[in-house]
Enzyme design. Structure first.
Site, PDB file in Angstrom:
ATOM      1  N   CYS A 109       0.876  -1.181   0.000  1.00 59.85           N
ATOM      2  CA  CYS A 109       0.000   0.000   0.000  1.00 59.85           C
ATOM      3  C   CYS A 109       0.909   1.226   0.000  1.00 59.85           C
ATOM      4  O   CYS A 109       2.080   1.122  -0.384  1.00 59.85           O
ATOM      5  CB  CYS A 109      -0.985  -0.031   1.166  1.00 59.85           C
ATOM      6  SG  CYS A 109      -0.221  -0.062   2.797  1.00 59.85           S
ATOM      7  N   ARG A 164      -3.250  -0.676   5.456  1.00 60.88           N
ATOM      8  CA  ARG A 164      -3.859  -1.731   4.648  1.00 60.88           C
ATOM      9  C   ARG A 164      -2.967  -2.954   4.432  1.00 60.88           C
ATOM     10  O   ARG A 164      -3.412  -4.092   4.629  1.00 60.88           O
ATOM     11  CB  ARG A 164      -4.295  -1.157   3.291  1.00 60.88           C
ATOM     12  CG  ARG A 164      -5.395  -0.134   3.417  1.00 60.88           C
ATOM     13  CD  ARG A 164      -5.549   0.672   2.145  1.00 60.88           C
ATOM     14  NE  ARG A 164      -4.412   1.546   1.913  1.00 60.88           N
ATOM     15  CZ  ARG A 164      -4.224   2.268   0.832  1.00 60.88           C
ATOM     16  NH1 ARG A 164      -5.107   2.205  -0.156  1.00 60.88           N
ATOM     17  NH2 ARG A 164      -3.172   3.063   0.717  1.00 60.88           N
ATOM     18  N   ASP A 167      -7.685   3.928   1.216  1.00 67.06           N
ATOM     19  CA  ASP A 167      -6.796   4.396   2.271  1.00 67.06           C
ATOM     20  C   ASP A 167      -7.635   4.879   3.467  1.00 67.06           C
ATOM     21  O   ASP A 167      -8.411   5.823   3.341  1.00 67.06           O
ATOM     22  CB  ASP A 167      -5.981   5.562   1.689  1.00 67.06           C
ATOM     23  CG  ASP A 167      -4.929   6.070   2.641  1.00 67.06           C
ATOM     24  OD1 ASP A 167      -4.953   5.672   3.825  1.00 67.06           O
ATOM     25  OD2 ASP A 167      -4.088   6.864   2.193  1.00 67.06           O
TER      26      ASP A 167
END
Ligand code: 4NP
Length: 172
Positions: free
Chosen positions: A25, A31, A143
């Site tokens: 990520c 994440r 996000d």
């Protein structure tokens, strides 16, 4: 994921070779470490701990050395996932070390494509949401950094769905 790539992973699994997966990520504090931790739980639950090697990394290195974001750890532990990965930046050589490089959103996929040294390496890049089964209408793991609690829960919902399906595709 192309049929060719999936078949190569299934063949590796059948032959007892370790499958190496890198989750990516932006910051590697929300994440991707969650994806790594959840996938590890899925693998362990199936008794396949020694058949996979997982890691995660970020395209942005500003959090290198940090544990996952506290909010991510709090939401994850409520579902039984203890996230202990330390953030690190992705390197070109990761494409040599992993069979599959999984990005969470468009920007991650673009960044990974720019970084991939060869076309062969580029073919290892896949999108986490391509594996969704129960929540197929999402095309990114968004996000959560500037979101509230729902953002983190949503990430976990998506990742639980995608990791179970990823495991099934390779190992079933
Ligand atoms: P992640 O979330 O990419 O899921 O780890 C982020 C964490 C930090 C930042 C961006 C995204 N940041 O810019 O600091």
């Amino acid at each position: 994921m192309t049929d060719k790539l999936l078949q190569s992973l299934r063949d590796k699994y059948k032959n007892g070779e370790k499958i190496r997966i890198l989750f990516v990520c932006l910051g590697n504090i929300c994440r991707s470490p969650a994806a790594q931790g959840i996938m590890q739980s899925v693998i362990d639950a199936h008794g396949d701990t020694d058949r996979f090697f997982l890691d995660s990394a970020g395209l942005y290195g500003g959090h290198a050395g940090d544990l996952p974001d506290k909010r991510m750890r709090v939401h994850a532990i409520r579902r039984g996932y203890s996230l202990t990965h330390r953030s690190r930046k992705i390197h070109e050589c990761d494409f040599d070390d992993f069979d599959l490089v999984i990005g969470m959103d468009d920007a991650n996929i673009d960044g990974l494509r720019r970084l991939a040294p060869t076309l062969e390496d580029e073919a290892k890049i896949v999108r986490m949401t391509d594996f969704l089964r129960r929540l197929p209408y999402y095309d990114s793991v968004p996000d959560p950094y500037y979101e509230g609690a729902e953002g983190f829960e949503h990430v976990l919902d998506l990742l639980e769905d995608a990791t179970e399906s990823l495991f099934d595709q390779i190992a079933r």
